[in-house]
Design an enzyme around this catalytic site. Structure first.
Site, mmCIF file in Angstrom:
data_model
loop_
_atom_site.group_PDB
_atom_site.id
_atom_site.type_symbol
_atom_site.label_atom_id
_atom_site.label_comp_id
_atom_site.label_asym_id
_atom_site.label_seq_id
_atom_site.Cartn_x
_atom_site.Cartn_y
_atom_site.Cartn_z
ATOM 1 C CG ASP A 1 -79.806 -16.886 -44.002
ATOM 2 O OD1 ASP A 1 -80.466 -15.854 -44.234
ATOM 3 O OD2 ASP A 1 -80.175 -17.760 -43.196
ATOM 4 N NE ARG B 1 -87.250 -10.147 -49.252
ATOM 5 C CZ ARG B 1 -88.298 -10.818 -48.808
ATOM 6 N NH1 ARG B 1 -89.414 -10.806 -49.496
ATOM 7 N NH2 ARG B 1 -88.238 -11.487 -47.673
HETATM 8 N N1 PBG Z 1 -82.825 -14.417 -42.429
HETATM 9 C C1 PBG Z 1 -83.256 -15.423 -41.541
HETATM 10 C C2 PBG Z 1 -83.858 -16.583 -42.218
HETATM 11 N N2 PBG Z 1 -83.134 -17.370 -43.028
HETATM 12 C C3 PBG Z 1 -83.967 -18.340 -43.555
HETATM 13 C C4 PBG Z 1 -85.234 -18.126 -43.048
HETATM 14 C C5 PBG Z 1 -86.443 -18.906 -43.344
HETATM 15 C C6 PBG Z 1 -86.300 -20.100 -44.221
HETATM 16 C C7 PBG Z 1 -85.971 -19.808 -45.659
HETATM 17 O O1 PBG Z 1 -86.267 -18.738 -46.189
HETATM 18 O O2 PBG Z 1 -85.421 -20.707 -46.310
HETATM 19 C C8 PBG Z 1 -85.184 -17.028 -42.186
HETATM 20 C C9 PBG Z 1 -86.289 -16.441 -41.380
HETATM 21 C C10 PBG Z 1 -87.224 -15.547 -42.159
HETATM 22 O O3 PBG Z 1 -86.802 -14.816 -43.064
HETATM 23 O O4 PBG Z 1 -88.416 -15.544 -41.852
#
Ligand code: PBG
Length: 313
Positions: free
Chosen positions: A92, A137
């Protein structure tokens, strides 16, 4: 255990304050890092719940470009000194640097793969099944695997998305396996995608600790939970994103890992409609992680990655 650090200025005193969002996923990953830090340094760590504008208004999150709103709120608290550090999901974090903020550590990565949350495996989904994901993606790679599926764009936290499957609105949703483990929902997984089938988001499954860049004491303390191999892998992956000038919502998948002292990196750039994908691999010395990423991104661009990413349906 803390003897080596306790004598330094700023390293003594009360507990370290870890700023965290209040969601289950955020507090779980923050608590895990807090426990690891205490184990390694003897310092107590206290979680400080932060309500961000993004938690209050979903519309605002979309308007402000996704998860950046959460990251920025925590960074503000770090800069103002209200908290000492924050733990983010690395995927993120934008690739651009923020003045005054340092990436202090990347702990050992959890499972980087994506998971199909469904009562059945991908191959057993009926023709035309409805699969929910809003990530270009994931959409592009799903369409490449199963062109017959109907991809439904969805938003919301993992629990909200999983409820669409249990309620029968959707046949499946795709989520990061690491996140499902953190919220205790692995039982919802029908199949974990191999990275050959679906390349994860750059940095997926990894955490990032951030603090003020002028706090040398904290950088040293937080550095005790860093995992060097994870750092090299995510450096290679995130360099791809940076060179392509893409964000977390781009149809870009990557995966890097060290095997027998070689760093292997694979990356894909896909068209939004899944009609075409470029997928390339490279390897080299782990210490050259950034260069390996840069070179692979240049090769992707030479094969038309720019054009592909520009095509939306
Ligand atoms: N964008 C949201 C987000 N940010 C981190 C995760 C999951 C944990 C990670 O990837 O570290 C998620 C949810 C997902 O994509 O399912």
């Amino acid at each position: 255990m803390s003897q080596g650090l306790s004598g330094r200025p700023g390293a003594t005193g009360g507990p370290l304050r870890l700023g965290t969002r209040k969601s289950l996923m955020a507090t779980t990953q923050s608590q895990r890092v807090a426990d690891l830090l205490t184990e390694r340094t003897g310092r107590a760590v206290e979680l400080v719940g932060v309500t961000t504008q993004g938690d209050v208004s979903k519309a605002l999150v979309a308007q402000m470009g996704g998860t950046g709103v959460f990251v920025n709120a925590l960074r503000d608290k770090i800069l103002s000194g209200e908290v000492d550090f924050a733990v983010h999901s690395l995927k993120d974090l934008p690739t651009s640097e923020t003045p005054g903020i340092a990436l202090a550590a990347t702990p050992a990565r959890d499972d980087p793969r994506d998971a199909l949350c469904s009562p059945v495996k991908l191959a057993d989904l009926p023709h035309g099944a409805r699969v929910g994901t809003g990530s270009p993606r994931r959409i592009a790679q799903l369409r490449a695997l199963r062109p017959d599926l109907e991809v439904i764009p969805i938003r919301g936290n993992a629990d909200t998305r999983l409820a669409k499957v249990t309620d029968g609105d959707l046949d499946a949703v795709v989520l990061a396996h690491a996140g499902l483990r953190r919220i205790g929902r692995v039982e919802a997984v029908g199949e974990v995608f191999d990275t050959d089938q679906m390349l994860p988001a750059p940095g997926q499954g990894a955490l990032a600790l951030e603090c003020r860049s002028d706090r040398a004491d904290l950088l040293e303390l937080l550095g005790t939970v860093n995992d060097a191999a994870t750092r090299r892998a995510v450096t290679a992956e995130r360099t791809i994103l940076a060179v392509l000038e893409a964000g977390c919502s781009a149809p870009v998948g990557t995966y890097a890992a060290e095997v027998e002292e070689e760093l292997h990196l694979t990356a894909t750039v896909a068209a939004y409609d899944g009609s075409r994908q470029i997928r390339l691999s490279a390897s080299g010395h782990p210490d050259a992680a950034e260069q390996i990423g840069r070179d692979l991104a240049d090769r992707l661009l030479a094969q038309g990655a720019d054009q592909l990413m520009g095509e939306r349906d």
